[in-house]
Design a protein around this motif. Structure first.
Motif, PDB file in Angstrom:
ATOM      1  N   VAL A  41       0.889  -1.127   0.057  1.00  0.00           N
ATOM      2  CA  VAL A  41       0.087  -0.091  -0.043  1.00  0.00           C
ATOM      3  C   VAL A  41       0.921   1.058   0.019  1.00  0.00           C
ATOM      4  O   VAL A  41       1.670   1.400   0.811  1.00  0.00           O
ATOM      5  CB  VAL A  41      -0.864  -0.018   1.209  1.00  0.00           C
ATOM      6  CG1 VAL A  41      -1.437   1.212   1.243  1.00  0.00           C
ATOM      7  CG2 VAL A  41      -1.839  -1.139   1.206  1.00  0.00           C
ATOM      8  N   ALA A  42       0.714   1.988  -1.025  1.00  0.00           N
ATOM      9  CA  ALA A  42       1.649   3.451  -1.098  1.00  0.00           C
ATOM     10  C   ALA A  42       0.542   4.535  -1.076  1.00  0.00           C
ATOM     11  O   ALA A  42      -0.488   4.678  -1.662  1.00  0.00           O
ATOM     12  CB  ALA A  42       2.309   3.494  -2.347  1.00  0.00           C
ATOM     13  N   THR A  43       0.851   5.421   0.072  1.00  0.00           N
ATOM     14  CA  THR A  43      -0.133   6.491   0.512  1.00  0.00           C
ATOM     15  C   THR A  43       0.503   7.621   0.446  1.00  0.00           C
ATOM     16  O   THR A  43       1.624   7.991   0.192  1.00  0.00           O
ATOM     17  CB  THR A  43      -0.645   6.198   1.880  1.00  0.00           C
ATOM     18  OG1 THR A  43       0.159   6.825   2.703  1.00  0.00           O
ATOM     19  CG2 THR A  43      -0.922   4.850   2.353  1.00  0.00           C
ATOM     20  N   ASP A  44      -0.609   8.908   0.175  1.00  0.00           N
ATOM     21  CA  ASP A  44       0.197  10.092   0.108  1.00  0.00           C
ATOM     22  C   ASP A  44      -0.941  10.993   0.270  1.00  0.00           C
ATOM     23  O   ASP A  44      -2.072  10.714   0.045  1.00  0.00           O
ATOM     24  CB  ASP A  44       0.939  10.455  -1.354  1.00  0.00           C
ATOM     25  CG  ASP A  44       2.100  11.489  -1.032  1.00  0.00           C
ATOM     26  OD1 ASP A  44       3.307  11.141  -1.034  1.00  0.00           O
ATOM     27  OD2 ASP A  44       1.374  12.822  -0.637  1.00  0.00           O
ATOM     28  N   ILE A  45      -0.765  12.175   0.931  1.00  0.00           N
ATOM     29  CA  ILE A  45      -1.691  13.154   1.127  1.00  0.00           C
ATOM     30  C   ILE A  45      -2.001  13.832  -0.206  1.00  0.00           C
ATOM     31  O   ILE A  45      -3.152  14.570  -0.322  1.00  0.00           O
ATOM     32  CB  ILE A  45      -1.160  14.060   2.213  1.00  0.00           C
ATOM     33  CG1 ILE A  45      -2.317  14.948   2.716  1.00  0.00           C
ATOM     34  CG2 ILE A  45      -0.095  14.988   1.687  1.00  0.00           C
ATOM     35  CD1 ILE A  45      -2.982  14.263   4.131  1.00  0.00           C
ATOM     36  N   ALA A  82      -1.228  -0.956  -4.385  1.00  0.00           N
ATOM     37  CA  ALA A  82      -2.719  -0.250  -4.133  1.00  0.00           C
ATOM     38  C   ALA A  82      -2.179   1.158  -3.765  1.00  0.00           C
ATOM     39  O   ALA A  82      -1.323   1.656  -2.662  1.00  0.00           O
ATOM     40  CB  ALA A  82      -3.290  -0.909  -3.044  1.00  0.00           C
ATOM     41  N   PHE A  83      -2.499   2.353  -4.400  1.00  0.00           N
ATOM     42  CA  PHE A  83      -2.230   3.796  -4.097  1.00  0.00           C
ATOM     43  C   PHE A  83      -3.495   4.206  -3.336  1.00  0.00           C
ATOM     44  O   PHE A  83      -4.630   4.085  -3.949  1.00  0.00           O
ATOM     45  CB  PHE A  83      -1.752   4.362  -5.408  1.00  0.00           C
ATOM     46  CG  PHE A  83      -0.626   3.973  -5.899  1.00  0.00           C
ATOM     47  CD1 PHE A  83       0.652   4.462  -5.485  1.00  0.00           C
ATOM     48  CD2 PHE A  83      -0.541   3.142  -6.978  1.00  0.00           C
ATOM     49  CE1 PHE A  83       1.997   4.031  -5.944  1.00  0.00           C
ATOM     50  CE2 PHE A  83       0.710   2.701  -7.430  1.00  0.00           C
ATOM     51  CZ  PHE A  83       1.962   3.217  -6.958  1.00  0.00           C
ATOM     52  N   MET A  84      -3.050   4.825  -2.431  1.00  0.00           N
ATOM     53  CA  MET A  84      -4.392   5.316  -1.754  1.00  0.00           C
ATOM     54  C   MET A  84      -3.958   6.711  -0.940  1.00  0.00           C
ATOM     55  O   MET A  84      -2.662   7.062  -0.506  1.00  0.00           O
ATOM     56  CB  MET A  84      -4.737   4.430  -0.385  1.00  0.00           C
ATOM     57  CG  MET A  84      -5.197   3.266  -0.665  1.00  0.00           C
ATOM     58  SD  MET A  84      -5.171   2.378   0.765  1.00  0.00           S
ATOM     59  CE  MET A  84      -5.837   0.733  -0.008  1.00  0.00           C
ATOM     60  N   ARG A  85      -5.000   7.683  -1.016  1.00  0.00           N
ATOM     61  CA  ARG A  85      -4.575   9.112  -0.598  1.00  0.00           C
ATOM     62  C   ARG A  85      -5.161   9.153   0.705  1.00  0.00           C
ATOM     63  O   ARG A  85      -6.268   8.787   1.196  1.00  0.00           O
ATOM     64  CB  ARG A  85      -5.514   9.896  -1.732  1.00  0.00           C
ATOM     65  CG  ARG A  85      -5.122  11.390  -1.282  1.00  0.00           C
ATOM     66  CD  ARG A  85      -6.007  12.176  -2.231  1.00  0.00           C
ATOM     67  NE  ARG A  85      -5.717  13.773  -1.747  1.00  0.00           N
ATOM     68  CZ  ARG A  85      -6.465  14.693  -2.262  1.00  0.00           C
ATOM     69  NH1 ARG A  85      -7.487  14.540  -2.964  1.00  0.00           N
ATOM     70  NH2 ARG A  85      -5.854  15.910  -1.887  1.00  0.00           N
ATOM     71  N   GLY A  86      -4.349   9.926   1.732  1.00  0.00           N
ATOM     72  CA  GLY A  86      -5.003  10.254   3.012  1.00  0.00           C
ATOM     73  C   GLY A  86      -3.888  10.557   3.862  1.00  0.00           C
ATOM     74  O   GLY A  86      -2.619  10.570   3.494  1.00  0.00           O
TER      75      GLY A  86
END
Ligand SMILES: C[S@@+](CC[C@H](N)C(=O)[O-])C[C@H]1O[C@@H](n2cnc3c(N)ncnc32)[C@H](O)[C@@H]1O
Length: 371
Positions: free
Chosen positions: A150-154, A176-180
């Protein structure tokens, strides 16, 4: 460097005049900058450039070079001008939507691989918080063929760059790219990971004036700065890490050179804490081993690979302390998590998706919710 000048410019003479210009504008590496930009403009690497220093340069090539030099003379980072930067084993597309990956951040990859040891083929679940260009997540996906990340970023803009890099490097299907914010994309889904890595923003806004122009004026502020002396995002990650990282898991968080003590203190209740030094000998990465045993699927091969080294030239773990045992339930009682991107989540319920994937791949059923 003027395109209108009719004199017979060569690679050598262009390099000389561009180096002088960049030096006068405050570049810290004017000669190398000029070589990289000239090579880019004329389609040669630096070695080829040196072998052909007396080669004449066409008007079109000079014009292309001039445009690049004008940008560098304003101290725009070379990586943005070239549109790429090497990190670990790959070249990543970068632009002002993302931080330029730094060599010291490779410690996150190196120490994840040290923890994994011989278990490279195991189905690791990894989170990269604040993925930026995706450099860390993608490098790990490439090294660990069965890992799901899981790769996230704001920043939505950063996630677009990261997704494109993952596609270009052939690992898009396992990330999986997820924003938050911080761990929110994971806690929202009650997701669990075995390894959590992050290079969050960690510079205090008050320190902006001490940064070089290249960094302060060109790289995205949200990639650099965090409140609370630079530790606001680190704090939020660590606060929720016990809900996300399984017993036996690993946490690696990059930080500023003066934040070793503060980050170890913040992480004390999470597990066995230590600090990894970078190749310049500065405190650089918080390392936490969460007490307990990893899920059975990961317990093949050596269970512990030492990361300490006595060689001063190498990064070292410099401080350690053991924290009380975790109150997390045993790993085997936890469900596995499917780590999917938001579009797919909209299309399929997570459980349906997990079951479909399990049927296709023969892997154990993984789902987002605890069962
Ligand atoms: C220092 S950059 C690191 C980028 C990349 N991981 C690297 O090492 O090159 C920090 C990244 O965290 C993101 N970020 C900033 N605040 C965040 C937050 N509260 N939660 C998640 N990501 C955040 C930024 O947009 C940026 O992409």
């Amino acid at each position: 460097v003027s395109a209108a000048d009719p004199s017979p410019w060569t690679l050598r003479s262009l390099l000389k005049s561009a180096t002088q210009l960049l030096e006068s504008r405050g570049s810290s590496s004017p000669r190398v900058d000029a070589e990289l930009l000239l090579g880019h403009a004329v389609g040669l690497d630096r070695t080829q450039l040196y072998m052909k220093l007396d080669r004449p340069v066409s008007v079109d090539e000079r014009e292309a070079f001039r445009a690049l030099i004008v940008r560098r003379a304003k101290l725009e980072p070379i990586a943005y001008i070239l549109g790429e930067r090497g990190f670990w084993q790959h070249t990543f597309r970068v632009d002002p939507r993302v931080l330029i990956p730094r060599p010291e951040t490779e410690l996150l990859v190196e120490h994840t691989l040290a923890f994994v040891g011989a278990r490279r083929d195991a189905p690791w679940r990894i989170a990269d918080i604040g993925t930026g260009s995706g450099a860390v997540a993608i490098s790990l996906a490439a090294e660990l063929p069965n890992a799901r990340i899981v790769a996230t970023d704001i920043s939505a803009a950063a996630l677009i760059v990261a997704t494109e890099n993952a596609e270009a490097l052939g690992v898009r299907d396992r990330i999986a790219f997820m924003r938050g914010d911080a761990l929110e994309p994971l806690t929202r889904r009650d997701a669990r990971v075995d390894v959590l890595v992050s290079n969050p923003p960690y510079i205090a806004p008050e320190e902006r004036g001490a940064l070089s122009v290249d960094v302060a004026h060109f790289e995205p502020g949200e990639a650099l700065f965090a409140d609370a002396g630079g530790l606001a995002v680190v704090r939020r990650i660590l606060a929720k890490a016990p809900n996300v990282v399984v017993p036996g898991g690993l946490v690696l968080i990059e930080h500023g050179t003066s934040q070793g003590v503060a980050t170890r203190t913040l992480a004390h209740d999470l597990g066995a804490v230590s600090t990894i030094r970078d190749y310049s000998g500065h405190d650089r990465v918080l390392r936490v081993e969460v007490p307990g045993e990893l899920p059975e699927t990961l317990r093949i091969g050596p269970t512990h690979v030492p990361v300490e080294t006595s060689n001063d030239a190498k990064p070292t773990v410099i401080a350690g302390a053991h924290a009380p045992a975790s109150t997390e339930p045993a790993a085997d009682t936890l469900s596995r998590d499917v780590l999917e991107d938001e579009r797919a989540l909209q299309e399929l319920s997570s459980l349906e998706r997990a079951r479909r994937e399990a049927r296709l791949s023969g892997l154990p059923v993984i789902n987002l919710e605890r069962e």
